[in-house]
Design a protein around this motif. Structure first.
Motif, short mmCIF file in Angstrom:
data_model
loop_
_atom_site.label_atom_id
_atom_site.label_comp_id
_atom_site.label_asym_id
_atom_site.label_seq_id
_atom_site.Cartn_x
_atom_site.Cartn_y
_atom_site.Cartn_z
N GLU A 240 5.44 89.86 -50.67
CA GLU A 240 5.49 88.95 -51.82
C GLU A 240 6.10 89.63 -53.04
OE1 GLU A 240 1.39 87.91 -52.07
OE2 GLU A 240 1.51 86.49 -50.41
N VAL A 241 5.67 90.84 -53.33
CA VAL A 241 6.16 91.55 -54.52
C VAL A 241 7.63 91.93 -54.36
CG1 VAL A 241 5.92 93.67 -55.89
CG2 VAL A 241 3.90 92.37 -55.23
N LEU A 242 7.98 92.49 -53.21
CA LEU A 242 9.38 92.89 -52.99
C LEU A 242 10.32 91.70 -53.01
CD1 LEU A 242 9.00 95.61 -50.19
CD2 LEU A 242 9.46 95.97 -52.63
N ALA A 243 9.91 90.60 -52.38
CA ALA A 243 10.76 89.40 -52.37
C ALA A 243 10.92 88.84 -53.78
CB ALA A 243 10.19 88.35 -51.42
N TRP A 244 9.84 88.83 -54.56
CA TRP A 244 9.91 88.30 -55.93
C TRP A 244 10.80 89.18 -56.79
CZ3 TRP A 244 8.82 89.25 -61.04
CH2 TRP A 244 8.67 88.14 -61.87
N LEU A 245 10.60 90.50 -56.74
CA LEU A 245 11.43 91.41 -57.55
C LEU A 245 12.89 91.37 -57.10
CD1 LEU A 245 9.10 94.52 -57.91
CD2 LEU A 245 9.79 92.93 -59.72
N GLY A 246 13.11 91.33 -55.79
CA GLY A 246 14.47 91.24 -55.28
C GLY A 246 15.14 89.95 -55.72
#
Length: 189
Positions: A78-84
């Motif tokens: 969730e965090v990586l997809a949001w930041l990406g």
């Protein structure tokens, strides 16, 4: 019950999605104010890498890689997809000169919305099932207290994953086509 649904599903979804839009606008504005607009041009690369990294959860879920903590990988996903996605949106900016890039951005936003929808629907359905004692039927076997519908919700959300994957695939395909076109038409001097 309606207020609980709005508070536990709709509001968190809106916060994450609107937060992504606001973070994009603020980041883009900051880059413009600092005369670092050129940085945005290259944010697509780390953004794409973060999104690719977020697929570790999908691989672990399908038992392609081993992990000890699937819930932790889901949080990373969730965090990586949001930041990406944030970096890719800043990269996209407000430039309307590349239709393929904008199709990829549109597919990414649909994918983010789909992921957030699934996240909050699954959370809500699991909470309600836990409160009901994990039994889809009441003590007499009847589904009179709504537990049956909660279990159907869990099943429906599980089916949602079958929709989320093609959306993610479409985004990946369009993003890859955009990247290939950049390499083909870049002014390599």
């Amino acid at each position: 019950m309606q207020a609980h649904l709005i508070r536990t599903v709709v509001l968190p979804f809106l916060i994450w999605f609107v937060g992504l839009a606001l973070a994009t606008l603020l980041s883009d504005r900051l880059l413009h104010q600092l005369d670092l607009v050129w940085v945005g041009r290259y944010l697509g690369i780390p953004g794409t890498l973060l999104i690719i990294g977020s697929f570790g959860y999908s691989l672990a879920k399908r038992r392609k890689i081993k992990t000890r903590s699937l819930p932790r990988l889901l949080s990373y996903h969730e965090v990586l997809a949001w930041l990406g996605s944030l970096m890719v949106l800043v990269h996209a900016g407000v430039h309307f000169n590349a239709i393929l890039g904008w199709l990829a951005v549109a597919a990414m936003l649909v994918n983010v919305a789909s992921g957030l929808t699934g996240k909050f629907l699954i959370k809500r359905a699991r909470e309600r099932m836990r409160q009901a004692g994990e039994s889809p039927a009441g003590p007499d076997g009847e589904a009179g207290s709504g537990h049956f519908w909660d279990s159907l919700t869990v099943d429906a959300v599980t089916q949602w994953r079958k929709v989320h994957f093609p959306i993610a695939f479409a985004f990946g395909f369009l993003a890859l086509a955009h990247i290939i076109s950049i390499f083909l038409f870049w002014g390599w001097r």
